[in-house]
Design an enzyme around this catalytic site. Structure first.
Site, PDB file in Angstrom:
ATOM      1  N   ASP A  85       0.803  -1.223   0.000  1.00 39.13           N
ATOM      2  CA  ASP A  85       0.000   0.000   0.000  1.00 39.13           C
ATOM      3  C   ASP A  85       0.840   1.280   0.000  1.00 39.13           C
ATOM      4  O   ASP A  85       0.345   2.345  -0.341  1.00 39.13           O
ATOM      5  CB  ASP A  85      -0.951   0.016   1.218  1.00 39.13           C
ATOM      6  CG  ASP A  85      -0.232  -0.257   2.536  1.00 39.13           C
ATOM      7  OD1 ASP A  85       1.010  -0.334   2.538  1.00 39.13           O
ATOM      8  OD2 ASP A  85      -0.907  -0.397   3.578  1.00 39.13           O
ATOM      9  N   HIS A  86       2.096   1.207   0.374  1.00 42.72           N
ATOM     10  CA  HIS A  86       2.925   2.417   0.492  1.00 42.72           C
ATOM     11  C   HIS A  86       3.638   2.759  -0.817  1.00 42.72           C
ATOM     12  O   HIS A  86       3.464   3.832  -1.376  1.00 42.72           O
ATOM     13  CB  HIS A  86       3.982   2.238   1.583  1.00 42.72           C
ATOM     14  CG  HIS A  86       3.472   2.385   2.984  1.00 42.72           C
ATOM     15  ND1 HIS A  86       2.529   1.562   3.530  1.00 42.72           N
ATOM     16  CD2 HIS A  86       3.800   3.270   3.964  1.00 42.72           C
ATOM     17  CE1 HIS A  86       2.288   1.935   4.777  1.00 42.72           C
ATOM     18  NE2 HIS A  86       3.059   2.971   5.060  1.00 42.72           N
ATOM     19  N   ASP A 137       3.848  -1.344  11.478  1.00 41.70           N
ATOM     20  CA  ASP A 137       3.422  -0.004  11.099  1.00 41.70           C
ATOM     21  C   ASP A 137       2.811   0.631  12.341  1.00 41.70           C
ATOM     22  O   ASP A 137       2.038  -0.015  13.056  1.00 41.70           O
ATOM     23  CB  ASP A 137       2.393  -0.049   9.970  1.00 41.70           C
ATOM     24  CG  ASP A 137       2.161   1.339   9.409  1.00 41.70           C
ATOM     25  OD1 ASP A 137       2.689   1.657   8.326  1.00 41.70           O
ATOM     26  OD2 ASP A 137       1.453   2.128  10.078  1.00 41.70           O
ATOM     27  N   ARG A 149      -0.541  12.766  10.187  1.00 42.57           N
ATOM     28  CA  ARG A 149       0.784  13.337  10.466  1.00 42.57           C
ATOM     29  C   ARG A 149       1.023  14.559   9.594  1.00 42.57           C
ATOM     30  O   ARG A 149       0.713  14.539   8.400  1.00 42.57           O
ATOM     31  CB  ARG A 149       1.892  12.306  10.178  1.00 42.57           C
ATOM     32  CG  ARG A 149       1.874  11.213  11.212  1.00 42.57           C
ATOM     33  CD  ARG A 149       3.040  10.253  11.115  1.00 42.57           C
ATOM     34  NE  ARG A 149       2.975   9.396  12.277  1.00 42.57           N
ATOM     35  CZ  ARG A 149       3.288   8.100  12.300  1.00 42.57           C
ATOM     36  NH1 ARG A 149       3.760   7.516  11.212  1.00 42.57           N
ATOM     37  NH2 ARG A 149       3.183   7.416  13.402  1.00 42.57           N
ATOM     38  N   SER A 178       6.691   7.082  13.216  1.00 44.10           N
ATOM     39  CA  SER A 178       6.485   5.793  12.562  1.00 44.10           C
ATOM     40  C   SER A 178       7.265   4.669  13.217  1.00 44.10           C
ATOM     41  O   SER A 178       8.136   4.887  14.051  1.00 44.10           O
ATOM     42  CB  SER A 178       6.866   5.910  11.092  1.00 44.10           C
ATOM     43  OG  SER A 178       8.147   5.380  10.873  1.00 44.10           O
ATOM     44  N   ARG A 192       9.147   2.636  11.488  1.00 43.48           N
ATOM     45  CA  ARG A 192      10.162   2.180  10.540  1.00 43.48           C
ATOM     46  C   ARG A 192      11.475   1.838  11.244  1.00 43.48           C
ATOM     47  O   ARG A 192      12.106   2.685  11.851  1.00 43.48           O
ATOM     48  CB  ARG A 192      10.369   3.221   9.430  1.00 43.48           C
ATOM     49  CG  ARG A 192      10.858   4.561   9.895  1.00 43.48           C
ATOM     50  CD  ARG A 192      10.821   5.583   8.770  1.00 43.48           C
ATOM     51  NE  ARG A 192       9.450   5.959   8.487  1.00 43.48           N
ATOM     52  CZ  ARG A 192       9.073   7.143   7.995  1.00 43.48           C
ATOM     53  NH1 ARG A 192       9.970   8.056   7.703  1.00 43.48           N
ATOM     54  NH2 ARG A 192       7.819   7.411   7.771  1.00 43.48           N
TER      55      ARG A 192
HETATM   56  C1  MIC Z   1       4.177   6.283   8.267  1.00 46.21           C
HETATM   57  O1  MIC Z   1       3.017   6.636   8.376  1.00 46.21           O
HETATM   58  O2  MIC Z   1       5.134   7.007   8.572  1.00 46.21           O
HETATM   59  C2  MIC Z   1       4.464   4.884   7.779  1.00 46.21           C
HETATM   60  C3  MIC Z   1       5.124   5.004   6.485  1.00 46.21           C
HETATM   61  O3  MIC Z   1       3.253   4.194   7.569  1.00 46.21           O
HETATM   62  C4  MIC Z   1       5.292   4.191   8.854  1.00 46.21           C
HETATM   63  C5  MIC Z   1       5.903   2.948   8.461  1.00 46.21           C
HETATM   64  C6  MIC Z   1       7.061   3.151   7.581  1.00 46.21           C
HETATM   65  O4  MIC Z   1       7.923   3.985   7.846  1.00 46.21           O
HETATM   66  O5  MIC Z   1       7.129   2.445   6.591  1.00 46.21           O
HETATM   67  C7  MIC Z   1       4.610   3.950  10.194  1.00 46.21           C
HETATM   68  O6  MIC Z   1       3.798   4.726  10.586  1.00 46.21           O
HETATM   69  O7  MIC Z   1       4.977   3.009  10.903  1.00 46.21           O
HETATM   70 FE1  SF4 Z   2      -0.011   4.795   5.112  1.00 42.41          FE
HETATM   71 FE2  SF4 Z   2       1.323   5.477   7.334  1.00 42.41          FE
HETATM   72 FE3  SF4 Z   2      -0.122   7.276   5.981  1.00 42.41          FE
HETATM   73 FE4  SF4 Z   2      -1.347   5.383   7.296  1.00 42.41          FE
HETATM   74  S1  SF4 Z   2      -0.084   6.987   8.182  1.00 42.41           S
HETATM   75  S2  SF4 Z   2      -1.837   6.073   5.220  1.00 42.41           S
HETATM   76  S3  SF4 Z   2       0.020   3.645   7.017  1.00 42.41           S
HETATM   77  S4  SF4 Z   2       1.699   6.204   5.260  1.00 42.41           S
END
Ligand code: MIC
Ligand code: SF4
Length: 683
Positions: A68-69, A123, A383, A539, A541
């Site tokens: 999905d990313h 995630d 975010r 996140s 990550r």
């Molecule tokens: C995000 O919202 O920052 C992400 C991308 O979904 C991350 C995961 C990632 O860094 O791949 C998260 O929230 O864990």
């Molecule tokens: Fe995707 Fe992270 Fe954004 Fe949610 S917050 S839509 S999991 S990138």
């Protein structure tokens, strides 16, 4: 005095491995994991780590791999990853949600959630499924890999905070405003070490997708997770999802004890907005109404359910998005997409001039739709960290879909209560479009015939050696409070495709803070980082630990850490050290030379770790870790630790037992009988 159990405690107790006599907040507990989820940006690493453990098939009740990313395929890298993930899933007993099927959290809620189960996801927004009564926790990929291998998940025992909702929202006040109110009151640090459990008459006013919005954005409080009971509203949702057999009632005891209680009177709530560049910078919309907008986006895992798009159509039907605004809409799942396509909502949105994107994370993670230079973007997302949208000087505001839709119509930030039309009363469709799960592929029944395909973007996993006797190194960088993992390891359409290639992605560590960081780290042969409080928020990550480890970072000295990032640092053998006296933070500068002499010995002796500066001063720090985490740090990371246990003659099951998982493997069953739908569809 209330003595009963909260719902969170009940689920935790049921999942404890070797239950301690008492449950003390802060003490490490180990829990069994029923479900795991990964997404593509963290999944490739998680699966490489799982593979390194040498387990042929996952040992969870259900594991799902989502894509999905990384959906903008501007080069071969992303699709290489997709194919790797698809073939890996087929071979190792994992369900695979294909690109186009939707955002992991939304799809897991719709098609897989089960009240009372523990879900661990790589995630940070995994808590979304708390909206359906799951105890759903975000973690680094390596922790998820261990869970897939049948190991437990270790976490500090959280405090359980009851959030008492009373009253009823006014029209145009959304579930999103409840979580924005929580952020306004508690800040992005306010949830660290806590589970938020919602209760009270007010929860009856919330559908499951609305509850999921609240649990989703609990991640921005730094919370361990958030949860709602599983009641008749949950049952109705499962019914509409055509899987009522997965529902069971769950609630706290009537006299449940909470460590703390927060009261929110829904009658008094009003539309709220988080201003740049932090989700807790919240004010009432009316205070800054009139702000001219360049972009409005509805979507992301926080607000991309049926209602979130339906409200946009309700406002925009027969009208046009303001000419100064570019509006995007992202359905959270293929199910939502199909549902709005069938009932005409999609046509209304297209007619109004909205730009409809595929069901994926999209603009939320800077995967396209970057705003103009200095642009003002109003988003229903979770975010708004600086630069995350892909435009370094853009200003992102976070709000409800209600506020976003009305503002898109007028071109300026508008309190939706000023919209002259009626509010919608229908919050969910009569039925969801559940007839086709064909984009979810079950694992192969002949795994031996499946070959895992690895394109050139999939590089082997780097590890470090065991913890050194002494750590010597310069302060490579000093940063302030609330540093996010987006600062440490940025995402976006250029960097995200390198998630499976650590040597390449490490060239971007801290680049938005200091473009020279990677060069300096390499030139100095590694070193340490100095941070303020809540270091590593945001996140899950693990690349924010793994890539610094690759550059030779050995320790982070900070005033405090965010939960998931701290666990990731430990998993990759980087010492998370907390200043015993926070004023010592002020005395350290970039380029100072630090020595942690006999660090192994110090760590073995207890939490006090002394750090010497070249100026001859001693900085006292604490490394509060459990026995398990201490062993992991001494081994130079979790994977080393498991490998070392295996090398000393233990099988993986024993190695897992060494991590405290003796009772794990036997309790993790196969999929429950009695819900063959997915299997049937793919037979
Ligand atoms: C995000 O919202 O920052 C992400 C991308 O979904 C991350 C995961 C990632 O860094 O791949 C998260 O929230 O864990
Ligand atoms: Fe995707 Fe992270 Fe954004 Fe949610 S917050 S839509 S999991 S990138």
């Amino acid at each position: 005095m209330s003595l009963g159990d909260s719902l969170a405690i009940k689920i935790l107790r049921e999942h404890l491995v070797s239950p301690p006599e008492t449950l003390r907040p802060g003490q490490e507990i180990l829990i069994r994991v029923d479900h795991t989820l990964t997404q593509d940006a963290t999944g490739t690493m998680a699966y490489l780590q799982f593979e390194a453990m040498g387990i042929p098939r996952v040992r969870t009740r259900r594991s799902v791999s989502y894509v999905d990313h990384n959906m903008l395929q501007t080069g071969y890298e992303n699709m290489d990853d997709h194919v790797f993930l698809q073939t890996f899933a087929a071979k190792h007993g994992i369900y695979f949600s294909r690109p186009g099927n939707g955002i992991c959290h939304q799809v897991h809620l719709e098609r897989f959630s089960e009240p009372g189960m523990v879900l661990l996801g790589s995630d940070s927004h995994t808590p979304t499924c708390g909206g359906a009564g799951m105890l759903a926790i975000g973690a680094g990929g390596l922790d998820v890999a261990v869970a897939m291998a049948g190991g437990p998940f270790g976490l500090p025992m959280p405090k359980i905070v009851g959030v008492h909702l009373t009253g009823k929202r006014q029209p145009w006040v959304a579930a999103k405003d409840i979580i924005l109110e929580m952020l306004r009151r508690l800040t992005v640090k306010g949830g660290v070490g806590k589970v938020f459990e919602y209760f009270g008459d007010g929860i009856r006013d919330l559908t499951v997708p609305e509850r999921a919005t609240i649990c989703n954005m609990g991640a921005e409080l730094g919370a361990t997770t958030s949860i709602f009971p599983s009641d008749d509203i949950t049952r109705a949702y499962f019914h509409k999802q055509n899987r009522e057999q997965d529902w069971r009632p769950l609630a706290a005891d009537a006299d449940a004890h909470y460590d703390e209680v927060i009261e929110i009177d829904l009658n008094r709530l009003e539309p709220l907005v988080a201003q740049p560049h932090s989700p807790d910078n919240v004010v009432p919309v009316r205070e800054i109404a009139g702000l001219k907008l360049d972009q409005v986006c509805i979507g992301s895992c926080t607000n991309s359910s049926f209602h979130d798009l339906a409200i946009a159509a309700h406002v925009l039907k027969g009208k046009r998005v303001a000419s100064n605004v570019s509006m995007t809409l992202t359905p959270g799942s293929r199910q939502v997409f199909a549902t709005i396509a069938r009932n005409g909502i999609l046509a209304d949105l297209i007619a109004a001039g909205a730009r409809v994107l595929e069901a994926a994370c999209g603009p939320c993670i800077g995967m396209g739709q970057a705003p103009k230079s200095g642009g003002i973007s109003l988003r229903s997302f979770n975010r708004n960290f600086e630069g995350r949208s892909g435009t370094p000087d853009a200003k992102v505001y976070l709000c409800s879909p209600e506020t976003a839709a009305v503002s898109a119509l007028y071109g300026v930030l508008t309190d939706p209560r000023d919209y002259p039309g009626d509010y919608v009363t229908e919050r969910e469709p009569d039925v969801y479009d559940t007839h086709d799960d064909g984009m979810i592929l079950p694992p192969s029944s002949h795994p031996e015939t499946v070959e895992v395909v690895r394109g050139p973007n999939i590089k082997p996993l780097p590890t470090r050696g065991p913890l050194e006797e002494d750590i010597r190194g310069k302060v490579l960088l000093k940063v302030g409070d609330n540093i996010t993992t987006d600062h440490i390891m940025p995402a976006g359409s250029k960097i995200l495709p390198l998630r499976s290639n650590i040597p390449a992605i490490s060239e971007y560590v801290f680049v938005r803070v200091d473009p020279q960081f990677p060069t300096r780290a390499k030139q100095y042969g590694g070193g340490v980082i100095v941070g303020g409080s809540n270091y590593g928020q945001g996140s899950s990550r693990e690349h924010a630990a793994l890539a610094p480890m690759y550059l030779g970072v050995k320790a982070v000295l900070a005033k405090s850490f965010a939960r998931i990032h701290r666990a990731n640092l430990i998993n990759f053998g980087i010492l998370p050290l907390v200043f015993a006296d926070p004023t010592d933070y002020d005395t350290l500068q970039q380029d100072d030379e630090l020595v942690i002499a006999r660090v192994r010995e110090q760590l073995q002796a207890g939490p006090d770790i002394l750090v010497q500066t070249t100026a001859g001063r001693t900085v006292r720090t604490r490394c509060e870790v459990s026995e398990r985490q201490r062993a992991i740090l001494l081994s130079g990371g979790l994977l080393n630790h498991v490998r070392m246990s295996q090398a000393s003659g233990h099988s993986m099951a024993d190695a897992a037992a060494h991590l405290g998982t003796a009772t794990m493997v036997s309790t993790s069953g196969q999929f429950r009988p009695g819900k063959p739908r997915l299997e049937e569809v793919h037979a």
